[in-house]
Write an enzyme that holds these catalytic residues in place. Sequence first.
Site, PDB file in Angstrom:
ATOM      1  CG  ASP A  21      61.545  30.451  26.122  1.00  0.00           C
ATOM      2  OD1 ASP A  21      62.560  30.989  25.636  1.00  0.00           O
ATOM      3  OD2 ASP A  21      61.518  29.955  27.258  1.00  0.00           O
ATOM      4  CG  ASN A  23      63.807  31.144  18.995  1.00  0.00           C
ATOM      5  OD1 ASN A  23      62.886  30.352  18.819  1.00  0.00           O
ATOM      6  ND2 ASN A  23      63.723  32.429  18.703  1.00  0.00           N
ATOM      7  N   GLY A  24      67.052  29.285  21.454  1.00  0.00           N
ATOM      8  CA  GLY A  24      68.454  29.002  21.780  1.00  0.00           C
ATOM      9  C   GLY A  24      68.685  27.518  22.011  1.00  0.00           C
ATOM     10  CD1 TRP A  26      64.147  23.316  17.500  1.00  0.00           C
ATOM     11  CD2 TRP A  26      65.630  24.560  16.374  1.00  0.00           C
ATOM     12  NE1 TRP A  26      64.082  22.944  16.175  1.00  0.00           N
ATOM     13  CE2 TRP A  26      64.983  23.700  15.463  1.00  0.00           C
ATOM     14  CE3 TRP A  26      66.596  25.445  15.889  1.00  0.00           C
ATOM     15  CZ2 TRP A  26      65.257  23.698  14.093  1.00  0.00           C
ATOM     16  CZ3 TRP A  26      66.891  25.440  14.527  1.00  0.00           C
ATOM     17  CH2 TRP A  26      66.227  24.574  13.658  1.00  0.00           C
ATOM     18  NE  ARG A  34      71.271  32.233  23.275  1.00  0.00           N
ATOM     19  CZ  ARG A  34      70.195  31.745  23.892  1.00  0.00           C
ATOM     20  NH1 ARG A  34      70.240  30.566  24.437  1.00  0.00           N
ATOM     21  NH2 ARG A  34      69.103  32.451  23.978  1.00  0.00           N
ATOM     22  CG  HIS A  38      67.277  34.145  17.881  1.00  0.00           C
ATOM     23  ND1 HIS A  38      66.383  33.771  18.852  1.00  0.00           N
ATOM     24  CD2 HIS A  38      68.406  34.524  18.543  1.00  0.00           C
ATOM     25  CE1 HIS A  38      66.942  33.927  20.051  1.00  0.00           C
ATOM     26  NE2 HIS A  38      68.166  34.361  19.884  1.00  0.00           N
ATOM     27  CD1 TRP A  70      66.232  46.351  26.196  1.00  0.00           C
ATOM     28  CD2 TRP A  70      67.532  46.374  24.389  1.00  0.00           C
ATOM     29  NE1 TRP A  70      65.504  46.918  25.163  1.00  0.00           N
ATOM     30  CE2 TRP A  70      66.286  46.941  24.043  1.00  0.00           C
ATOM     31  CE3 TRP A  70      68.511  46.279  23.394  1.00  0.00           C
ATOM     32  CZ2 TRP A  70      65.990  47.408  22.760  1.00  0.00           C
ATOM     33  CZ3 TRP A  70      68.229  46.755  22.117  1.00  0.00           C
ATOM     34  CH2 TRP A  70      66.978  47.303  21.807  1.00  0.00           C
ATOM     35  NE  ARG A  72      68.112  36.423  25.651  1.00  0.00           N
ATOM     36  CZ  ARG A  72      67.460  35.384  25.187  1.00  0.00           C
ATOM     37  NH1 ARG A  72      67.722  34.923  23.979  1.00  0.00           N
ATOM     38  NH2 ARG A  72      66.554  34.781  25.897  1.00  0.00           N
ATOM     39  CG  LEU A 132      46.394  38.232  12.369  1.00  0.00           C
ATOM     40  CD1 LEU A 132      45.615  37.770  13.590  1.00  0.00           C
ATOM     41  CD2 LEU A 132      47.422  37.162  11.956  1.00  0.00           C
ATOM     42  NE  ARG A 195      60.927  31.312  33.491  1.00  0.00           N
ATOM     43  CZ  ARG A 195      61.732  30.257  33.463  1.00  0.00           C
ATOM     44  NH1 ARG A 195      61.790  29.431  34.487  1.00  0.00           N
ATOM     45  NH2 ARG A 195      62.481  30.018  32.404  1.00  0.00           N
ATOM     46  CB  SER A 197      58.819  35.629  31.054  1.00  0.00           C
ATOM     47  OG  SER A 197      59.385  34.415  31.475  1.00  0.00           O
TER      48      SER A 197
HETATM   49  C1  FPP Z   1      63.260  33.263  22.914  1.00  0.00           C
HETATM   50  O1  FPP Z   1      64.086  32.144  22.749  1.00  0.00           O
HETATM   51  C2  FPP Z   1      63.152  34.020  21.678  1.00  0.00           C
HETATM   52  C3  FPP Z   1      63.559  35.309  21.496  1.00  0.00           C
HETATM   53  C4  FPP Z   1      64.169  36.112  22.576  1.00  0.00           C
HETATM   54  C5  FPP Z   1      63.448  35.987  20.205  1.00  0.00           C
HETATM   55  C6  FPP Z   1      62.228  35.708  19.375  1.00  0.00           C
HETATM   56  C7  FPP Z   1      62.520  36.076  17.967  1.00  0.00           C
HETATM   57  C8  FPP Z   1      62.099  35.382  16.877  1.00  0.00           C
HETATM   58  C9  FPP Z   1      61.211  34.213  16.947  1.00  0.00           C
HETATM   59  C10 FPP Z   1      62.573  35.759  15.514  1.00  0.00           C
HETATM   60  C11 FPP Z   1      62.184  37.088  14.969  1.00  0.00           C
HETATM   61  C12 FPP Z   1      60.795  37.504  15.196  1.00  0.00           C
HETATM   62  C13 FPP Z   1      60.005  38.119  14.309  1.00  0.00           C
HETATM   63  C14 FPP Z   1      58.713  38.656  14.782  1.00  0.00           C
HETATM   64  C15 FPP Z   1      60.324  38.274  12.884  1.00  0.00           C
HETATM   65  P1  FPP Z   1      65.388  31.999  23.655  1.00  0.00           P
HETATM   66  O2  FPP Z   1      66.523  32.558  22.910  1.00  0.00           O
HETATM   67  O3  FPP Z   1      65.110  32.612  24.996  1.00  0.00           O
HETATM   68  O4  FPP Z   1      65.504  30.445  23.774  1.00  0.00           O
HETATM   69  P2  FPP Z   1      66.078  29.604  25.002  1.00  0.00           P
HETATM   70  O5  FPP Z   1      65.074  29.750  26.122  1.00  0.00           O
HETATM   71  O6  FPP Z   1      66.122  28.209  24.473  1.00  0.00           O
HETATM   72  O7  FPP Z   1      67.417  30.166  25.338  1.00  0.00           O
END
Ligand code: FPP
Length: 248
Positions: A21, A23-24, A26, A34, A38, A70, A72, A132, A195, A197
């Site tokens: 969690d 990515n957005g 960050w 956002r 990713h 889905w 989003r 792995l 959480r 989730s």
């Molecule tokens: C949650 O961050 C992350 C995701 C919903 C997507 C995860 C995908 C990747 C890490 C990239 C691709 C994966 C692979 C296996 C190649 P968020 O967007 O919910 O972040 P936020 O909580 O800050 O909004």
Amino acid sequence: MINERVLDKEKMPKHIAIIMDGNGRWAQQHGHERTFGHQNGVEAVRSVIEGAGEMGIQYLTLYAFSTENWNRPKAEVEMLMSLLVKSIRNELERLMKNQVRLMMTGRMEDLPESCRKELQDAIDQTAQNKGLTVVLALSYSGRAELTDMAKAVAADVAAGRLAPEQVTDQTVQERLYHGDIPDPDILIRTGGDFRISNFLLWEVAYAELFFVPTMWPDFRKDDLREIIIDFQSRERRYGKTGEQVRGE
Ligand code: FPP
């Protein structure tokens, strides 16, 4: 004396599960969309797979896309699906070289055709690898998995193959998406929230939980190593007393 933090090779976890969690947030912190988060999250995935392999972990389950995701914005969903296809394609050679076996958990039928095909090809190609096992959770939710399990149990009961009083923990376990994979010893969530989730609800029953503030794109194999060292100093009691566990 320097208190050096070292891994105890005798107490390694078999299975680590990660909620990736942050990515957005960050990306927003870095002044980007956002989706930029990713894209950078892929580097963290690469590092963690490499580290887990080097440390001799057997299973790594990564929550890449939930059934709720889905909902989003369409552009973000499409971007995530194409990033997935692209990443699998780019990483396949490295996965083969490192003996990584790829699997998926979740409702594969929900994924777009191109994504399903790329994923299935990679799963087939890596099936004999002996290192792995990476399980990608895609269109996954713990409740969906338990609902699918309940349908399977109900079907067996309706067909007379199973009597209700015969239903045990094992009956449930065998009808999960991958009931043969050992439960996660460690569940990590990055991004600062506390959480679960809807992730692996049955399987995390006795997992040690680690919630870290690091946003996923900044997470690396050294962070994973530090968490494993912390895990090794925790006492897992499975409902018993500390004295019982320590054999006192
Ligand atoms: C949650 O961050 C992350 C995701 C919903 C997507 C995860 C995908 C990747 C890490 C990239 C691709 C994966 C692979 C296996 C190649 P968020 O967007 O919910 O972040 P936020 O909580 O800050 O909004």
